[in-house]
Scaffold this motif. Structure first.
Motif, short mmCIF file in Angstrom:
data_model
loop_
_atom_site.label_atom_id
_atom_site.label_comp_id
_atom_site.label_asym_id
_atom_site.label_seq_id
_atom_site.Cartn_x
_atom_site.Cartn_y
_atom_site.Cartn_z
N ARG A 26 0.84 -1.20 0.00
CA ARG A 26 0.00 0.00 0.00
C ARG A 26 0.87 1.25 0.00
O ARG A 26 0.62 2.21 -0.76
CB ARG A 26 -0.91 -0.03 1.22
N ALA A 27 1.90 1.26 0.85
CA ALA A 27 2.82 2.40 0.90
C ALA A 27 3.54 2.59 -0.43
O ALA A 27 3.74 3.71 -0.89
CB ALA A 27 3.83 2.19 2.03
N CYS A 31 3.29 5.89 -3.63
CA CYS A 31 4.43 6.62 -4.19
C CYS A 31 4.76 6.19 -5.62
O CYS A 31 5.83 6.53 -6.15
CB CYS A 31 5.66 6.42 -3.30
N GLY A 32 3.88 5.44 -6.24
CA GLY A 32 4.11 5.05 -7.63
C GLY A 32 5.09 3.91 -7.83
O GLY A 32 5.60 3.71 -8.93
N GLY A 56 -6.24 -3.17 -1.60
CA GLY A 56 -6.38 -3.22 -3.05
C GLY A 56 -5.09 -2.99 -3.83
O GLY A 56 -5.06 -3.20 -5.04
N ALA A 57 -4.02 -2.58 -3.16
CA ALA A 57 -2.77 -2.29 -3.87
C ALA A 57 -2.20 -3.52 -4.56
O ALA A 57 -1.74 -3.44 -5.71
CB ALA A 57 -1.74 -1.70 -2.90
N LEU A 58 -2.24 -4.67 -3.89
CA LEU A 58 -1.67 -5.88 -4.48
C LEU A 58 -2.43 -6.31 -5.73
O LEU A 58 -1.84 -6.95 -6.61
CB LEU A 58 -1.64 -7.00 -3.44
N LEU A 157 10.95 6.15 2.28
CA LEU A 157 11.90 6.14 1.16
C LEU A 157 11.20 6.30 -0.18
O LEU A 157 11.71 6.97 -1.09
CB LEU A 157 12.74 4.86 1.19
N GLY A 158 10.01 5.69 -0.30
CA GLY A 158 9.25 5.87 -1.53
C GLY A 158 8.85 7.31 -1.75
O GLY A 158 8.90 7.82 -2.87
N TYR A 159 8.47 7.97 -0.67
CA TYR A 159 8.08 9.38 -0.76
C TYR A 159 9.24 10.25 -1.23
O TYR A 159 9.06 11.13 -2.08
CB TYR A 159 7.58 9.85 0.61
#
Length: 249
Positions: A26-27, A31-32, A56-58, A157-159
């Protein structure tokens, strides 16, 4: 591929809970990031628990890749960074998340594939995992308490990667189509407003008057008024003046 180039892969080394895989996914998607790799997850995967935690991200992301070793998980990557809060007594460059974000965007735009290693929830990465990395990433946090959960670390880190390639202005005034007032319109309101204050006696102290006017002008200047708001304020001053004159009669 986005304008940031090839997004980094996120490699979770021996994650212990299916829910943590889901929240990390989800995280990532916030962040794309969509390239999720798992090394020997303890809980069976895929699973309903992971899917539910991902909100729902997966289901949106490409299939998660599962590997038997960290070495296999990073084999196709050009640059690998290991996240850790502990001193491992290795000679490695140490990057902040912001520096990693900028480096990863630069690499991605050049067509190089980057991966970020995240360790086990309780113990983090082992030295053998870190030895496979080009550099270490450490988050500057309160030295008395640096603990992050897995999803927090992934999001942080994604951010920074997402922000490094983002062109969003740091501040925007949303006027919904209304035009900002010109200086001529603003100064016209100053004159109208200050005359009304003079007429009612508010600015009667001649010594304090210049400073009071400057303070009021600074106040209105900070408001970033639109043309419509200027017209409204003219109307307010006019009505207040008219009401005062009626009361005198």
């Amino acid at each position: 591929m986005s304008d940031r180039g090839i997004p980094p892969a996120v490699i979770l080394v021996e994650p212990q809970l299916a829910e943590n895989i889901g929240t990390a996914a989800r995280a990532m998607l916030n962040c794309g990031l969509t390239d999720l790799r798992l090394v020997n997850p303890r809980d069976p995967f895929p699973s309903e628990r992971a899917s539910a935690a991902s909100v729902g991200a997966l289901e949106i992301m490409p299939p998660v890749k599962i590997f038997d070793s960290t070495e296999a998980a990073v084999a196709d990557l050009n640059m690998v960074y290991a996240t850790t809060a502990r001193e491992r007594k290795m000679v490695k460059p140490i990057l902040t998340p912001r520096a990693l974000g900028e480096t990863a965007v630069e690499a991605g735009r050049a067509g190089r594939k980057v991966g970020i290693l995240f360790g086990r929830e309780r113990t983090g990465l082992e030295k053998d995992d870190i030895a496979l990395a080009d550099a270490v990433v450490t988050v500057p946090l309160n030295p008395e308490f640096t603990s992050l959960n897995l999803a927090q670390a992934v999001l942080l880190l994604g951010y920074e990667w997402y922000q490094a390639g983002d062109s969003t202005p740091p501040r925007v005034l949303e006027t919904h189509g209304a035009e900002p007032a010109t200086k001529e319109q603003l100064y016209g309101f100053f004159a109208h407003f200050e005359k009304a204050l003079d007429d009612c006696g508010f600015l009667r102290n001649e010594e304090a008057r210049p400073n009071m006017i400057r303070n009021l002008r600074n106040l209105w200047g900070r408001a970033e008024l639109t043309e419509q708001e200027i017209r409204t304020l003219h109307g307010v001053v006019k009505e207040l003046t008219t009401l005062r004159e009626k009361k005198r009669q």
